[in-house]
Write a protein that holds these residues in place. Sequence first.
Motif, short mmCIF file in Angstrom:
data_model
loop_
_atom_site.label_atom_id
_atom_site.label_comp_id
_atom_site.label_asym_id
_atom_site.label_seq_id
_atom_site.Cartn_x
_atom_site.Cartn_y
_atom_site.Cartn_z
N PRO A 87 8.92 2.34 1.06
CA PRO A 87 7.53 1.95 0.80
C PRO A 87 7.05 0.97 1.87
N LEU A 88 5.83 1.13 2.32
CA LEU A 88 5.27 0.31 3.40
C LEU A 88 4.19 -0.60 2.83
N PHE A 89 4.58 -1.82 2.47
CA PHE A 89 3.63 -2.77 1.92
C PHE A 89 3.48 -3.96 2.86
N ILE A 90 2.26 -4.15 3.34
CA ILE A 90 1.94 -5.24 4.27
C ILE A 90 1.93 -6.56 3.50
N GLY A 91 2.42 -7.62 4.13
CA GLY A 91 2.40 -8.91 3.50
C GLY A 91 1.94 -10.01 4.43
N THR A 92 0.99 -9.72 5.26
CA THR A 92 0.52 -10.69 6.24
C THR A 92 -0.91 -11.13 5.93
N ASN A 93 -1.39 -12.10 6.68
CA ASN A 93 -2.77 -12.57 6.54
C ASN A 93 -3.68 -11.62 7.30
N LEU A 94 -4.34 -10.74 6.60
CA LEU A 94 -5.14 -9.72 7.27
C LEU A 94 -6.33 -10.31 8.01
#
Length: 414
Positions: free
Chosen positions: A256-263
């Motif tokens: 699974p590809l879940f982003i966890g950065t400050n967009l």
Amino acid sequence: MRYNTLSYKTELWDMGYNTWNFYQCNINEKVLTTTANLMKSLGLLDAGYNYVNIDDCYALKKRNAAGLIVEDPAKFPSGMANLTSYLHSHGFKAGIYSDSGWMTCGGYPGSYDNELLDAQTFHKWGFDYLKYDNCAIPYDSITRENTPGRYRRMSDAIASVAKSTKSTPMVFSLCEWGWQQVWLWGKEFGQSWRTTGDIGPYWESLTNIINFNSFIASSTDYYGRNDLDMLQIGNGNLTYHEARSHWTVWALMKSPLFIGTNLSAITKETLEILTNREIIAINQDPVIADSITPFRWGLNPDWTSNSTHPAQYWSGRTQNGTVVMMLNTLNKQATMSFNLTETPWLRSGRQYSVRDLWAHTNNGTAVRKISAQVPPHGVVALLLKDAGDEPAGLNPPCAVWWQCTDKNGTHVGG
């Protein structure tokens, strides 16, 4: 293996955003709606990142008089149902979080002994996805079951709610950390399962996770997949090449590809990594679900476990050819090469067209061997397609020459 009603062939792998890596407990409905709007304006939704998932800390510390989990009204004054409606109206799906124990890892209400009630609540709120953690486990004298048994309880609750409401079951993501070999039983209860402890925003954490998952990569198929944890890209501690390697491995292993950065602070380079359409097409392949697997370890003998220098040569099937990945785990540039016949998905005596999935260029035709200069902690990803018989008259007549034998028994070549 018994497959319950949650085990269904998925059309797409999970991609989206999770609040934990960047925000942790500092979440509210504005964070979620702003994140969704940014995902849309940045082109992430269009690239396939269609989940917006809330992690821990969204609830009050105690259930109400009816035993229900209550969203924190200071953080979510409009309520969860309104939030999910907003996300759905903008083309997203919505994810929520709970735990198989008394409490979540952050100390909020867990779902043990309230599984059906919580599954009903999450459905009523409009959530499509549930991440289920493994903290605050009740005593053995209370549960009389092991970790799979506690995950079964929520899996059955989700299935029961889907049946009674005639709706699609929530995607069930098991955050079990691999302590009880979850890759052996996870697909009996859900669609993905964490295989290691939490990821860190540094190269050594990535190589440790890659190394561990190299030995269980074949567990991934259309009925479930190994979850290598959330993406650390954009958190500032990885070099450009490390970030690209990180995303490539996760994508090609079908995690699974879940982003966890400050967009709101995302860079052009980070966005280009996250939206590589050619690799996303392989990640979302509707025909071939398998993860890539190692065909040669490289620096170490095959099947060697090394948390800092994992397997370097990987390949896998796609509907449009064979994908090959070369991962440089060294701190310096390296020349990496392999014989085409080393991967089981390429045929002897054939040549292959080469597509570079990062340069987005066609690099001619490969005969027997491919070599590339790979940056430190960098990656090369290639898509190879059959281009017919290899040229006549090659010597030795076999690519794997040490067992090449004439019909009269004479060894040739070498």
